[in-house]
Design a protein around this motif. Structure first.
Motif, PDB file in Angstrom:
ATOM      1  N   SER A  42       0.829  -1.220   0.000  1.00  0.00           N
ATOM      2  CA  SER A  42       0.000   0.000   0.000  1.00  0.00           C
ATOM      3  C   SER A  42       0.857   1.260   0.000  1.00  0.00           C
ATOM      4  N   TRP A  43       1.940   1.254   0.799  1.00  0.00           N
ATOM      5  CA  TRP A  43       2.847   2.434   0.845  1.00  0.00           C
ATOM      6  C   TRP A  43       3.510   2.662  -0.504  1.00  0.00           C
ATOM      7  N   GLY A  44       3.919   1.552  -1.175  1.00  0.00           N
ATOM      8  CA  GLY A  44       4.527   1.693  -2.498  1.00  0.00           C
ATOM      9  C   GLY A  44       3.559   2.282  -3.504  1.00  0.00           C
ATOM     10  N   MET A  45       2.317   1.854  -3.472  1.00  0.00           N
ATOM     11  CA  MET A  45       1.313   2.406  -4.385  1.00  0.00           C
ATOM     12  C   MET A  45       1.058   3.876  -4.077  1.00  0.00           C
ATOM     13  N   TYR A  46       1.073   4.252  -2.785  1.00  0.00           N
ATOM     14  CA  TYR A  46       0.852   5.657  -2.407  1.00  0.00           C
ATOM     15  C   TYR A  46       1.989   6.552  -2.923  1.00  0.00           C
ATOM     16  N   GLU A  47       3.248   6.085  -2.747  1.00  0.00           N
ATOM     17  CA  GLU A  47       4.388   6.871  -3.217  1.00  0.00           C
ATOM     18  C   GLU A  47       4.377   7.011  -4.734  1.00  0.00           C
ATOM     19  N   ALA A  48       4.020   5.941  -5.422  1.00  0.00           N
ATOM     20  CA  ALA A  48       3.949   6.019  -6.886  1.00  0.00           C
ATOM     21  C   ALA A  48       2.897   7.027  -7.330  1.00  0.00           C
ATOM     22  N   GLY A  49       1.742   7.008  -6.668  1.00  0.00           N
ATOM     23  CA  GLY A  49       0.706   7.993  -7.012  1.00  0.00           C
ATOM     24  C   GLY A  49       1.125   9.413  -6.685  1.00  0.00           C
ATOM     25  N   LYS A  50       1.852   9.579  -5.562  1.00  0.00           N
ATOM     26  CA  LYS A  50       2.318  10.917  -5.170  1.00  0.00           C
ATOM     27  C   LYS A  50       3.305  11.479  -6.178  1.00  0.00           C
ATOM     28  N   GLN A  51       4.270  10.649  -6.624  1.00  0.00           N
ATOM     29  CA  GLN A  51       5.229  11.103  -7.628  1.00  0.00           C
ATOM     30  C   GLN A  51       4.542  11.439  -8.937  1.00  0.00           C
ATOM     31  N   SER A  52       3.557  10.682  -9.283  1.00  0.00           N
ATOM     32  CA  SER A  52       2.817  10.966 -10.514  1.00  0.00           C
ATOM     33  C   SER A  52       2.110  12.311 -10.435  1.00  0.00           C
TER      34      SER A  52
END
Length: 246
Positions: A42-52
């Motif tokens: 979940s944290w990895g998906m959150y960081e990916a969305g934040k960078q996007s």
């Protein structure tokens, strides 16, 4: 015979699977590992969305900033030709106006400087004409000021000679500087580039002298004195002392 045909009794039971016994500690450890894996995912998906989102915002900021720069090529692609032409004309007029204002400010500054110089020259010539009735040497202007360099001073001296038909004046100038160092005052002679105390002068109507001198660190100049000597005389014709201008 009946016994031969009689079926033997059979015991039918379901298949038995033997599994090792799992303790509750092991089950708890597996549960914690699964939860940690899900949290990490979940944290990895959150960081990916934040960078996007950040990259999208940066691209929007660059695009918004670029809108303030006028590019005729891109303008023609996105806007009407007439509007682009009007924008280009306005920008060109603004640049011309800015350049004209800068040139005008420089001209005004130059004219103001020339006006000050003309006023100074006018006062000088008025003083020179007035002094023609009185023959002899006089000091028109004598000043001293500290430069931007610490311990470095600049002095300026203007001499004039009056009279209807003055002859050439030949003489020497001698300067004395009064210094304050460590609470004590002392007067020292100012020497020329040739390490001489006499500054030779030879003129008819006026003479201008401007020089710099350096004093040691921690020393303050209180005043400077000039004495004008005619060749062959031991007594000065004119003596004047000035303090540094503030």
């Amino acid at each position: 015979m009946l016994k031969l045909f009689q079926k033997k009794p059979q015991i039918l039971s379901p298949r038995v699977v033997v599994r090792p016994h799992r303790s509750w500690q092991f089950r708890l450890l597996v549960f914690v590992a699964i939860c940690s894996l899900l949290a990490l995912l979940s944290w990895g998906m959150y960081e990916a969305g934040k960078q996007s989102v950040n990259s999208h915002n940066d691209s929007d900021a660059v695009e918004e900033k670029s809108t303030y720069l006028f590019d005729p090529g891109s303008c023609r692609q996105t806007k009407k030709q007439q509007l682009c032409t009007q924008i280009g004309d306005l920008i060109q007029q603004l640049q011309i106006s800015t350049t004209a204002n800068e040139n005008l400010a420089e001209e005004v500054k130059s004219l103001a400087s020339e006006n000050d110089q003309l006023k100074e020259k006018l006062v000088f010539f008025q003083h020179l004409v007035a002094s023609n009735t009185n023959s002899g040497i006089s000091i028109y202007q004598f000043s001293l000021k500290e430069t931007e360099t610490p311990g470095k001073y600049h002095y300026a001296l203007t001499l004039i000679q009056g009279g209807e038909r003055p002859s050439d004046f030949k003489g020497n100038l001698r300067f004395k500087i009064k210094l304050l160092q460590n609470g004590q005052s002392k007067a020292v002679p100012l020497t020329s580039k040739n390490a001489e105390q006499d500054f030779p002068v030879h003129f008819k109507f006026f003479h201008r002298l401007e020089e710099n001198f350096q004093v040691p660190r921690g020393t303050t100049v209180e005043n400077i004195q000039v004495q004008i000597y005619k060749n062959g005389d031991k007594k000065p014709l004119v003596t004047e002392t000035v303090q540094p201008a503030t």
